[in-house]
Design a protein around this motif. Sequence first.
Motif, mmCIF file in Angstrom:
data_model
loop_
_atom_site.group_PDB
_atom_site.id
_atom_site.type_symbol
_atom_site.label_atom_id
_atom_site.label_comp_id
_atom_site.label_asym_id
_atom_site.label_seq_id
_atom_site.Cartn_x
_atom_site.Cartn_y
_atom_site.Cartn_z
ATOM 1 N N THR A 213 0.872 -1.172 0.000
ATOM 2 C CA THR A 213 0.000 0.000 0.000
ATOM 3 C C THR A 213 0.911 1.224 0.000
ATOM 4 O OG1 THR A 213 -0.020 0.134 2.404
ATOM 5 C CG2 THR A 213 -1.752 -1.196 1.377
ATOM 6 N N PRO A 214 0.443 2.348 -0.522
ATOM 7 C CA PRO A 214 1.291 3.545 -0.554
ATOM 8 C C PRO A 214 1.787 3.914 0.838
ATOM 9 C CG PRO A 214 -0.707 3.897 -1.834
ATOM 10 C CD PRO A 214 -0.862 2.576 -1.174
ATOM 11 N N GLN A 215 0.922 3.763 1.857
ATOM 12 C CA GLN A 215 1.309 4.140 3.219
ATOM 13 C C GLN A 215 2.469 3.275 3.709
ATOM 14 O OE1 GLN A 215 -1.796 3.150 2.295
ATOM 15 N NE2 GLN A 215 -2.717 5.179 2.057
ATOM 16 N N GLU A 216 2.369 1.971 3.469
ATOM 17 C CA GLU A 216 3.431 1.058 3.924
ATOM 18 C C GLU A 216 4.743 1.345 3.216
ATOM 19 O OE1 GLU A 216 3.816 -1.261 6.342
ATOM 20 O OE2 GLU A 216 1.920 -0.392 7.046
ATOM 21 N N ILE A 217 4.636 1.617 1.922
ATOM 22 C CA ILE A 217 5.851 1.864 1.138
ATOM 23 C C ILE A 217 6.595 3.067 1.696
ATOM 24 C CG2 ILE A 217 6.638 2.731 -1.106
ATOM 25 C CD1 ILE A 217 4.985 0.655 -2.441
ATOM 26 N N ILE A 218 5.848 4.089 2.050
ATOM 27 C CA ILE A 218 6.480 5.282 2.626
ATOM 28 C C ILE A 218 7.125 4.950 3.967
ATOM 29 C CG2 ILE A 218 5.961 7.512 3.679
ATOM 30 C CD1 ILE A 218 3.982 7.915 1.321
ATOM 31 N N LYS A 219 6.440 4.118 4.755
ATOM 32 C CA LYS A 219 6.975 3.736 6.073
ATOM 33 C C LYS A 219 8.291 2.990 5.957
ATOM 34 C CE LYS A 219 2.811 3.202 8.807
ATOM 35 N NZ LYS A 219 1.886 2.120 9.187
ATOM 36 N N ILE A 284 16.653 24.610 7.179
ATOM 37 C CA ILE A 284 16.655 23.146 7.140
ATOM 38 C C ILE A 284 15.579 22.647 8.092
ATOM 39 C CG2 ILE A 284 18.565 23.102 8.820
ATOM 40 C CD1 ILE A 284 19.421 20.436 7.417
ATOM 41 N N GLN A 285 14.736 21.746 7.636
ATOM 42 C CA GLN A 285 13.675 21.221 8.494
ATOM 43 C C GLN A 285 13.273 19.832 8.018
ATOM 44 O OE1 GLN A 285 11.505 24.611 7.340
ATOM 45 N NE2 GLN A 285 9.926 23.477 6.270
ATOM 46 N N PRO A 286 12.890 18.981 8.960
ATOM 47 C CA PRO A 286 12.476 17.620 8.579
ATOM 48 C C PRO A 286 11.214 17.695 7.724
ATOM 49 C CG PRO A 286 12.656 17.845 10.965
ATOM 50 C CD PRO A 286 12.766 19.213 10.409
ATOM 51 N N THR A 287 11.060 16.768 6.811
ATOM 52 C CA THR A 287 9.867 16.778 5.962
ATOM 53 C C THR A 287 9.334 15.360 5.787
ATOM 54 O OG1 THR A 287 8.971 17.552 3.853
ATOM 55 C CG2 THR A 287 11.143 16.584 3.773
ATOM 56 N N ALA A 288 8.097 15.270 5.325
ATOM 57 C CA ALA A 288 7.458 13.961 5.150
ATOM 58 C C ALA A 288 8.007 13.260 3.914
ATOM 59 C CB ALA A 288 5.948 14.140 5.012
ATOM 60 N N THR A 289 8.116 11.943 4.014
ATOM 61 C CA THR A 289 8.586 11.149 2.885
ATOM 62 C C THR A 289 7.483 11.045 1.839
ATOM 63 O OG1 THR A 289 9.781 9.843 4.499
ATOM 64 C CG2 THR A 289 9.636 8.928 2.284
ATOM 65 N N THR A 290 7.880 11.077 0.578
ATOM 66 C CA THR A 290 6.893 10.859 -0.492
ATOM 67 C C THR A 290 7.227 9.560 -1.225
ATOM 68 O OG1 THR A 290 8.190 11.930 -2.205
ATOM 69 C CG2 THR A 290 6.773 13.365 -0.889
ATOM 70 N N ILE A 291 6.290 9.105 -2.038
ATOM 71 C CA ILE A 291 6.522 7.910 -2.850
ATOM 72 C C ILE A 291 7.740 8.108 -3.750
ATOM 73 C CG2 ILE A 291 5.565 6.520 -4.742
ATOM 74 C CD1 ILE A 291 4.105 5.861 -2.296
ATOM 75 N N GLU A 292 7.878 9.347 -4.233
ATOM 76 C CA GLU A 292 8.986 9.633 -5.139
ATOM 77 C C GLU A 292 10.333 9.433 -4.446
ATOM 78 O OE1 GLU A 292 8.116 13.163 -7.225
ATOM 79 O OE2 GLU A 292 9.637 12.806 -8.758
ATOM 80 N N ASP A 293 10.437 9.873 -3.177
ATOM 81 C CA ASP A 293 11.672 9.642 -2.425
ATOM 82 C C ASP A 293 11.965 8.155 -2.333
ATOM 83 O OD1 ASP A 293 12.350 12.364 -1.550
ATOM 84 O OD2 ASP A 293 10.473 12.253 -0.429
#
Lengths: 300, 242, 375
Positions: A213-219, A284-293
């Motif tokens: 699932t997209p959520q798991e892949i990001i995790k 500089i700041q932490p950011t959310a992971t995307t599918i592209e990353d």
Amino acid sequence: MSISIQHISKSYEDVTALKDISFEVKEGELFGLIGPDGAGKTTLFRILTTLLFADEGTATVAGYDVVDNYKDIRNHVGYMPGRFSLYQDLTVEENLTFFATIFGTTIEENYDLIKDIYVQIEPFKNRRAGKLSGGMKQKLALSCALIHKPNVLFLDEPTTGVDPVSRKEFWEMLKRLQKKGITMLVSTPYMDEAALCDRIALIQDGAILEIDTPQEIIKHYPKKIYDIKANNMYELILYLNEYQYNHSVYPFGEFIHYTDKRDDFNPDELVQFLKDKGLENITIQPTATTIEDTFMELAR
Amino acid sequence: MKKTNIIQAKNLTKKFGDFTAVNAITFEVKQGEIFGFLGANGAGKTTAMKMLIGISTPTSGEAEVAGLDVYKNPEGIKKSIGYMSQKFALYDDLTVKENITFFGGIYGLSRQQIKEKSTLLINELGLQKVAGELVGSLPLGWKQKLAFSVALLHDPKIIFLDEPTGGVDPITRRQFWEMIYKTAYEGTTVFVTTHYMDEAEYCNRVSIMVDGKIEALDTPKKLKEQFNVASMNDVFLKLARG
Amino acid sequence: MGRVGDRMKRFKGFIRKEFYHIFRDKRSLFILFGMPIAQIMLFGFAITNEINNVDIAIFDKAKDATTQEIIAKIVASSYFSNNETIKNESEIAAVFKKGKVKAVLIFEKDFSKNLIRDNKATLQIITDATDPNTANTISNYTNSILQKYQQEVNKDIQIAYQIIPQTKMIYNPELKSVFMFVPGVMTIILMLVSAMMTSISITREKELGTMEILLVSPIKPFQVIIGKVFPYIFLSVINAIVIVLLSIFIFKMPVEGSLFLLAFESILFIINALSLGILISTISKTQQTAMMISLMGLMLPVILLSGFIFPITSMPLPLQIISNIIPAKWFIIILKGIMLKGVGITLLWKETLVLIGMTVFFIGLSIKKYKIRLE
């Protein structure tokens, strides 16, 4: 299982298009095949729609084998190829009537299924398909692919080259179709569309990178990503690449996505390093992971 | 360094019969800027760009590119700009070297210049091993990077990129943007048309065309703030839905 | 509804779609209906072997009653007009150089005297052979005028041993070139419409990607093919009828043989050409390739090797052998047989069998080559 793919491989002359692909799509699932041009998405679609033979491996669609029962598959699936593949010199209505006829049905018989989509183009039903805008062509192509109530729908890059508004509408239509029990396999080069699927397979150079699932892949992404910005983007990229602890440095819109090799990474250290190099206005700041990353990490 | 305007358009209009493809657009692009020219297919982007690169005469309005008037000196404009489109960039049936030599020749580079430039370019892109191979046999990402470099062979003041990164893998796409940043850093203005809204986020400033008019023009950051959304994609959705 | 009914509906739907394509594409409409008419008119009126009011010069060294009479007859015919009269040998080259005069007739000195004394006199015909066809025709026509004159003169005189040469043109006694061209033009047009148009219309579906959708549908490949071909059979038959009507009513061409046989043979040839068109479409990916193959592979042989323009008997042997595999050759023989000679199937069965054989072969080959998948 609605679609089952077991160890499929395919080569054209000296190019390997697919390498040992296996995955399954459940009944009623909206499954995304995400990858750039040349990843092998279209080849896989053609094998599943019985248009091509695989060199190795087997596959079934709606319970039918793609080689032995190809005629059954051709009766039970809908297929929307990557290019706009309708008759440009026929009107909207003539196209739809034609496809209804060759599938042995009529527009009236299955109107409830396509109604949502077709009402949007019905005002233009006497216009030639070639004169429609990109978004309308896409709606017509989807109506034509649905006219015989397929159990499984294959959509090969349906949103490529379409403007954001039409893209959004198109995905909304797919969600509604899913509620009617149609299984869908959608391919797309747009990573941001991955989040709209139930499950996705990331594909590059004919191989599957990951399925979930997209959520798991990001995790599963192993690192913490930082957004970095400074007054000069080009120098920022140069110096980040110079920085000995960098794990990855990718431009990402107005920021650079940066990951560090160390687990105990201290952003202030990096900021100091960049300041010493003469950069200004560093954030500089932490950011959310995307599918592209994730895709880039897996494809490295 | 004071940045001067390298493109200046005022009420630039193009009509085809009754149809107004480009409706009085006014904007300027500063030297060394990465300027995103956005819009849906059919919004008039390509028509507007054709006027700026000197291959289509405007119906009315004014425009200057690299200090040259689009009416009076389209030939001069063509010499001072580079152009790369996704649809056509290089000849697939010529080798890497042959393509470089051909395009160098078109832009009037001397034999010596072509030789130097092609060695430089091939080394920079790491194409030494495939320099003698047909461009058609290269992966898409390499082709696009090569096409970009070839468009820069004659050191143009502005480079126009028409939908440059469609369909390439995410990593190649980033490498491509790094090349764009470098080009801009070295002083060449980059003018990018695209209908990929995430591409817009990389630009210094963007304009969004809807039905022949420029409906928004600012930095991506300011546009997102103005429309109070998280991405350029959402900016576009808000604009298009009115 | 039964399965047969279903199939018929599909088939009808398909054919309706094909007609939409044809009638909405101005180019194909022009090729379909403009070309046949234009070609037949072109060959009928413009490109011709006949001569009409050709300028000739006359150098009469005798200037006696007989020569005057012969000259009068020649000039009176619609073929020639006496443009110049020459007084001495040196002028001959000069009139040719001026370019207008195509032939010079030279009557020898004492023409009548020689004719009476020796029963023999010489008339020299010099023609401008830069245009060999015209030159040939001029000398033939002059000869036939002379012969007529001789017959008239000799009618009353009994000379037992005089042999009067008598050539008679049969089948096309008036030497009307349009009669020779009609079968050829009809062949070309049927070939063009049937083979080229079908191959293009099938490859267009491949190019557009619609073939992909058709393949991934319950419609069977042979139904696609029949659906594609059927409209062209219909249109080709209409074309054939138009050509025959034009030749009968405008060029007064006779159709001596059976119209029924003519129709049968035409349909046979149309099917033959269509199967060639399908074959071409199986080996070409784009409309452009299909068009090139049709033009180079079909049209050129039809024009050059079928006997339409160049007689097969005067070709070098290898080409004569090659001409046998060109369906158009056999169809032209059949057409000439039916239209000009009025012969029936009893004399044409061999050619007909060859055409049937070829058709079956091409259809078989296209079925074998036709792909139900993409590669």
